[in-house]
Design an enzyme around this catalytic site. Structure first.
Site, mmCIF file in Angstrom:
data_model
loop_
_atom_site.group_PDB
_atom_site.id
_atom_site.type_symbol
_atom_site.label_atom_id
_atom_site.label_comp_id
_atom_site.label_asym_id
_atom_site.label_seq_id
_atom_site.Cartn_x
_atom_site.Cartn_y
_atom_site.Cartn_z
ATOM 1 N N GLY A 12 0.785 -1.235 0.000
ATOM 2 C CA GLY A 12 0.000 0.000 0.000
ATOM 3 C C GLY A 12 0.813 1.278 0.000
ATOM 4 N N LEU A 94 -10.298 -7.084 -13.149
ATOM 5 C CA LEU A 94 -11.687 -6.696 -12.863
ATOM 6 C C LEU A 94 -12.644 -7.316 -13.877
ATOM 7 C CD1 LEU A 94 -11.193 -2.870 -12.191
ATOM 8 C CD2 LEU A 94 -11.157 -4.742 -10.525
ATOM 9 N N ASN A 108 -5.331 2.861 -13.136
ATOM 10 C CA ASN A 108 -4.377 1.868 -12.636
ATOM 11 C C ASN A 108 -2.966 2.441 -12.725
ATOM 12 O OD1 ASN A 108 -3.402 -0.796 -11.890
ATOM 13 N ND2 ASN A 108 -2.796 -1.058 -14.038
ATOM 14 N N HIS A 110 0.895 1.246 -13.287
ATOM 15 C CA HIS A 110 1.700 0.097 -13.735
ATOM 16 C C HIS A 110 3.178 0.500 -13.717
ATOM 17 C CE1 HIS A 110 2.564 -3.651 -15.749
ATOM 18 N NE2 HIS A 110 3.410 -2.980 -16.509
HETATM 19 C C1 GRF Z 1 3.339 -1.067 -7.486
HETATM 20 O O1 GRF Z 1 4.589 -1.286 -8.061
HETATM 21 C C2 GRF Z 1 2.316 -0.844 -8.562
HETATM 22 O O2 GRF Z 1 2.803 -0.174 -9.673
HETATM 23 C C3 GRF Z 1 1.965 -2.254 -8.937
HETATM 24 O O3 GRF Z 1 1.956 -2.953 -7.710
HETATM 25 C C4 GRF Z 1 2.826 -2.314 -6.781
HETATM 26 C C5 GRF Z 1 2.044 -2.014 -5.561
HETATM 27 O O4 GRF Z 1 2.824 -1.511 -4.505
HETATM 28 N N1 GRF Z 1 0.744 -2.294 -9.697
HETATM 29 P P1 GRF Z 1 2.128 -0.892 -3.204
HETATM 30 O O5 GRF Z 1 1.191 -1.940 -2.621
HETATM 31 O O6 GRF Z 1 1.405 0.349 -3.604
HETATM 32 O O7 GRF Z 1 3.268 -0.599 -2.260
#
Ligand code: GRF
Length: 211
Positions: A12, A94, A108, A110
């Site tokens: 998170g 989803l 989202n 990524h």
């Molecule tokens: C991040 O690298 C995000 O880009 C990917 O999953 C990871 C989540 O990290 N989709 P966090 O839970 O926000 O620390």
């Protein structure tokens, strides 16, 4: 003030970046209303609870089948009717129904420069491992709208990060989070919440005029 739902599965840190940005007013026009975690042990839940944000757990394993999991997720969202749904490290795909219901309202983050290192199988540390193996000199992160194809929706913002010869997948992941993800996700959220984003075909236009 727009109501935001954040979907998480893990640490998170991106949720934290959003929380911090709401506090320091980098996000002025949005408020995190709820957090949904697909993992009851996710540290993201602690981050939400200490801010008194309401939390929900929807663990896929505790449902008989994917349909029931998807329905529960959609029901929670419908009951809360957020203006924006943010996928911040949410590991599940989803349902079409959910994407349709919240059309152009789901974004989202990524951890690569889309269309590189994205789509099926590109998640978590894997994304960075592939980037290192390919020997790219830059990577980064992308925030995009979600459509029915993984990592395919209109791109809102991207930020690049240099890859050094001594980088590992882990060091690259850390750098991309700190230098790119935690910067561009709050920015995209603020643009969305202040109605600055317009989608035409597959391109997002940002209204940069100050009001
Ligand atoms: C991040 O690298 C995000 O880009 C990917 O999953 C990871 C989540 O990290 N989709 P966090 O839970 O926000 O620390």
């Amino acid at each position: 003030m727009k109501k935001i739902a954040v979907l998480v599965s893990g640490n998170g840190s991106n949720l934290q970046a959003l929380i911090n940005s709401c506090k320091n007013k980098k996000i002025k026009n949005g408020k995190i209303d709820l957090v949904i975690s697909s993992n009851e042990k996710a540290f993201a839940l602690e981050r939400a609870k200490r801010e008194h944000i309401k939390t929900f757990i929807v663990n896929k394993k505790s449902f008989e089948n994917t349909n029931k999991f998807n329905n529960e997720l959609l029901n929670i969202l419908k009951q809360n009717e957020p203006d924006l749904v943010v996928l911040a490290g949410f590991i599940h795909i989803l349902s079409k129904q959910l994407i349709e219901h919240f059309k152009n309202k789901i974004i989202n983050i990524h951890p690569s420069l889309i269309p590189a290192f994205c789509g099926k199988g590109y998640f978590g540390i894997n994304v960075h491992q592939k980037a290192i193996e390919r020997g790219v000199k830059i990577s980064g992160a992308t925030v995009h709208f979600v459509n029915e194809i993984a990592d395919d929706g209109p791109i809102i913002i991207q930020k690049s990060v240099e890859v050094n010869p001594n980088d590992t997948a882990q060091s690259l992941q850390k750098k991309i989070m700190e230098q790119a993800e935690w910067v561009i996700l709050p920015q995209a959220v603020e643009w969305f919440c202040s109605d600055k984003l317009k989608i035409k075909n597959k391109t997002v236009y940002i209204d940069r005029m100050e009001n």
